[in-house]
Design a protein around this motif. Structure first.
Motif, short mmCIF file in Angstrom:
data_model
loop_
_atom_site.label_atom_id
_atom_site.label_comp_id
_atom_site.label_asym_id
_atom_site.label_seq_id
_atom_site.Cartn_x
_atom_site.Cartn_y
_atom_site.Cartn_z
N GLY A 188 17.50 -7.44 -0.86
CA GLY A 188 16.64 -8.03 0.16
C GLY A 188 15.98 -6.99 1.04
N LYS A 189 16.09 -5.72 0.67
CA LYS A 189 15.54 -4.61 1.46
C LYS A 189 14.24 -4.10 0.84
CE LYS A 189 19.10 -4.41 4.22
NZ LYS A 189 18.97 -4.95 5.56
N ARG A 190 13.37 -3.57 1.69
CA ARG A 190 12.15 -2.89 1.24
C ARG A 190 12.09 -1.55 1.94
NH1 ARG A 190 6.75 -2.86 3.40
NH2 ARG A 190 7.35 -4.62 4.71
N TYR A 191 12.35 -0.50 1.18
CA TYR A 191 12.19 0.87 1.66
C TYR A 191 10.72 1.20 1.46
CZ TYR A 191 17.29 1.36 1.22
OH TYR A 191 18.65 1.22 1.32
N CYS A 192 9.95 1.20 2.53
CA CYS A 192 8.51 1.42 2.50
C CYS A 192 8.28 2.90 2.79
CB CYS A 192 7.84 0.52 3.53
SG CYS A 192 6.06 0.58 3.51
N MET A 193 7.95 3.69 1.75
CA MET A 193 7.93 5.14 1.86
C MET A 193 6.52 5.70 1.81
SD MET A 193 11.25 5.87 1.89
CE MET A 193 11.34 4.47 2.97
N ASP A 213 12.52 -7.55 3.92
CA ASP A 213 11.71 -8.51 3.17
C ASP A 213 11.55 -8.11 1.71
OD1 ASP A 213 10.01 -6.35 3.42
OD2 ASP A 213 8.38 -7.46 4.37
N GLY A 214 12.55 -7.42 1.17
CA GLY A 214 12.49 -6.98 -0.22
C GLY A 214 13.11 -7.98 -1.18
N PRO A 215 13.07 -7.67 -2.46
CA PRO A 215 13.60 -8.58 -3.48
C PRO A 215 15.13 -8.49 -3.60
CG PRO A 215 12.78 -6.61 -4.52
CD PRO A 215 12.47 -6.48 -3.05
N ALA A 216 15.70 -9.41 -4.36
CA ALA A 216 17.12 -9.36 -4.71
C ALA A 216 17.33 -8.11 -5.56
CB ALA A 216 17.50 -10.62 -5.48
N PRO A 217 18.44 -7.50 -5.58
CA PRO A 217 19.69 -8.02 -5.02
C PRO A 217 19.95 -7.62 -3.57
CG PRO A 217 20.15 -6.07 -6.32
CD PRO A 217 18.66 -6.32 -6.42
N GLY A 245 0.78 -1.22 0.00
CA GLY A 245 0.00 0.00 0.00
C GLY A 245 0.81 1.28 0.00
N TRP A 246 2.13 1.17 0.07
CA TRP A 246 3.01 2.32 0.01
C TRP A 246 4.06 2.06 -1.07
CZ3 TRP A 246 1.68 0.32 4.90
CH2 TRP A 246 0.92 1.17 5.70
N PRO A 247 4.63 3.11 -1.66
CA PRO A 247 5.69 2.88 -2.64
C PRO A 247 6.86 2.17 -1.98
CG PRO A 247 5.34 5.24 -2.28
CD PRO A 247 4.35 4.52 -1.45
N SER A 248 7.40 1.17 -2.67
CA SER A 248 8.49 0.37 -2.12
C SER A 248 9.66 0.32 -3.10
CB SER A 248 8.01 -1.06 -1.84
OG SER A 248 6.99 -1.05 -0.88
N PHE A 249 10.85 0.41 -2.53
CA PHE A 249 12.08 0.40 -3.32
C PHE A 249 13.05 -0.60 -2.68
CE2 PHE A 249 10.05 4.50 -3.40
CZ PHE A 249 10.10 4.89 -4.72
N PHE A 250 13.93 -1.19 -3.49
CA PHE A 250 14.91 -2.12 -2.92
C PHE A 250 16.27 -1.49 -2.72
CE2 PHE A 250 15.04 -3.07 -7.51
CZ PHE A 250 16.40 -2.91 -7.78
N GLU A 251 16.45 -0.25 -3.19
CA GLU A 251 17.77 0.37 -3.09
C GLU A 251 17.63 1.89 -3.16
OE1 GLU A 251 21.81 -0.93 -5.18
OE2 GLU A 251 20.31 -0.26 -6.62
N GLN A 252 18.38 2.58 -2.31
CA GLN A 252 18.38 4.05 -2.34
C GLN A 252 19.36 4.54 -3.40
OE1 GLN A 252 19.54 4.00 1.87
NE2 GLN A 252 21.18 5.43 1.37
N GLU A 253 19.24 5.80 -3.78
CA GLU A 253 20.05 6.37 -4.86
C GLU A 253 21.55 6.30 -4.55
OE1 GLU A 253 21.44 8.25 -8.27
OE2 GLU A 253 19.60 7.15 -7.87
N ASN A 254 21.92 6.69 -3.33
CA ASN A 254 23.33 6.59 -2.93
C ASN A 254 23.37 6.42 -1.41
OD1 ASN A 254 23.80 9.25 -1.52
ND2 ASN A 254 23.22 10.04 -3.53
N LYS A 255 24.53 6.09 -0.90
CA LYS A 255 24.64 5.76 0.54
C LYS A 255 24.32 6.91 1.46
CE LYS A 255 27.90 2.04 -0.08
NZ LYS A 255 29.16 1.44 0.26
#
Length: 183
Positions: free
Chosen positions: A166-171, A160-164, A117-127
């Protein structure tokens, strides 16, 4: 993925009930007109897609320059209702920025459908684009995701995000601005 979505719903059901009972503020409508978004950027002298200088404004200063719904999520860590935000179910190519300061956060290639129900990303733009802190605010251990430039609340990070990654940034959609790629 359906099992993860079901688990996500079960995990957050108590939060939804808690919020629905009025025990916690929530942003009720995250849809902003483009005119409102453009005028808020015009009034915000700190909004920039290129300046990465850390911002250290007072709460009163943020309240003056941000629209109320963005202020409540970004500065007070409120949460918009699931499935109501403008970016939770889009697949347009482009870049996502912090709605409070314009910091680059995500590219659309890192966005995925998590069905939470929220936008989800597996990786941020930069550290440095997003920083994290522990959040035990609703009686469970979570990791809060904050803008690396202004410290504004964006959402949470889950494992609980996808490869590569395994993260889910729930924004929260309201914490994001989006600029589509040029055609």
């Amino acid at each position: 993925m359906k099992t993860k979505s079901f688990f996500c719903i079960l995990l957050f059901l108590p939060l939804f009930i808690f919020q629905a009972c009025g025990q916690n503020k929530e942003v009720k409508n995250s849809e902003m007109t483009s005119a409102a978004t453009n005028s808020s950027k015009a009034k915000n002298p700190y909004y920039s897609h290129t300046d990465t200088t850390k911002l250290n404004l007072t709460d009163a200063e943020w309240k003056k320059i941000l629209p109320e719904d963005v202020y409540l999520v970004s500065r007070k860590a409120d949460t918009e209702r699931p499935f109501t935000g403008k970016y939770w179910n889009t697949d347009v190519k482009g870049t996502y920025y912090c709605a409070a300061c314009g910091n680059t956060l995500f590219r659309s290639g890192a966005k995925f459908s998590s069905s939470c129900g929220w936008p989800s990303f597996f990786e941020q733009e930069n550290k440095k684009s997003i920083v994290f802190k522990d959040d035990n605010s609703i009686g469970m251990e979570r990791i809060e995701a904050l803008c690396g430039r202004c410290g504004g609340h964006l959402g949470h990070l889950f494992d609980d995000g996808p490869a590569p990654t395994g993260k889910r940034y729930c924004m929260n959609s309201i914490a994001l601005d989006f600029v589509p790629d040029a055609k």
